[in-house]
Design an enzyme around this catalytic site. Sequence first.
Site, PDB file in Angstrom:
ATOM      1  CG  ASP A  30      -0.970   8.689   7.743  1.00  0.00           C
ATOM      2  OD1 ASP A  30      -1.032   8.872   6.690  1.00  0.00           O
ATOM      3  OD2 ASP A  30      -0.367   7.442   8.092  1.00  0.00           O
ATOM      4  CB  ILE A  31      -2.507   3.734  10.632  1.00  0.00           C
ATOM      5  CG1 ILE A  31      -2.458   2.927  11.709  1.00  0.00           C
ATOM      6  CG2 ILE A  31      -1.424   3.570   9.517  1.00  0.00           C
ATOM      7  CD1 ILE A  31      -3.001   1.661  11.192  1.00  0.00           C
ATOM      8  CG  ASN A  87       1.991  11.816  -1.653  1.00  0.00           C
ATOM      9  OD1 ASN A  87       2.746  12.875  -2.035  1.00  0.00           O
ATOM     10  ND2 ASN A  87       2.108  11.207  -0.590  1.00  0.00           N
ATOM     11  CB  VAL A  96      -4.243   4.567   0.084  1.00  0.00           C
ATOM     12  CG1 VAL A  96      -5.663   4.446   0.235  1.00  0.00           C
ATOM     13  CG2 VAL A  96      -3.280   3.976   1.025  1.00  0.00           C
ATOM     14  CG  HIS A 100      -5.135  10.001   0.524  1.00  0.00           C
ATOM     15  ND1 HIS A 100      -4.948   9.111  -0.368  1.00  0.00           N
ATOM     16  CD2 HIS A 100      -3.614  10.288   0.881  1.00  0.00           C
ATOM     17  CE1 HIS A 100      -3.755   8.457  -0.614  1.00  0.00           C
ATOM     18  NE2 HIS A 100      -2.901   9.379   0.225  1.00  0.00           N
ATOM     19  CG  HIS A 102      -0.632  12.778   3.216  1.00  0.00           C
ATOM     20  ND1 HIS A 102      -0.332  11.912   4.288  1.00  0.00           N
ATOM     21  CD2 HIS A 102      -0.671  12.661   1.763  1.00  0.00           C
ATOM     22  CE1 HIS A 102      -0.335  10.773   3.196  1.00  0.00           C
ATOM     23  NE2 HIS A 102      -0.501  11.180   1.922  1.00  0.00           N
TER      24      HIS A 102
END
Length: 115
Positions: A30-31, A87, A96, A100, A102
């Site tokens: 993750d950025i 999420n 986003v 995805h 996390h």
Amino acid sequence: MSECLFCKIARKEIPSAIVYEDDTLIAFKDIFPQAPVHLLIIPKVHCEGLGDLTPEAEAAAARIPRLAARLAVEHGVQASGWRLISNCGADGGQTVFHLHFHLLGGKSLGGKLCQ
Ligand code: 5GP
Ligand code: ZN
């Protein structure tokens, strides 16, 4: 071609720190990490989220828990513990809209809800 950010990451049109890739899944850092280990695991095929699963995305996503467990070992958080979350939608905190998960670990993550 999709303008989706994570589709572009999966196609490597946008650089990311990739930690795993196979035919249908890709995982990258993750950025804006929220924990010492913060990886994102995505199906390469586009779908918005868990409320919008296509059969192809579902088949890929079904492999994510096992991959997460493997990455937890590889990133040194299996013993200390980790969390896998997705999420979904606005109230779920999704920003986003490409499915995805996390993978978070490396510190105590506290209660079930982020403050
Ligand atoms: P969400 O809020 O949808 O559950 O999670 C989206 C995640 O994507 C956030 O944790 C955010 O930091 C991460 N993110 C957003 N843009 C980028 C990017 O360009 N590269 C990477 N590696 N992560 C990103
Ligand atoms: Zn996408």
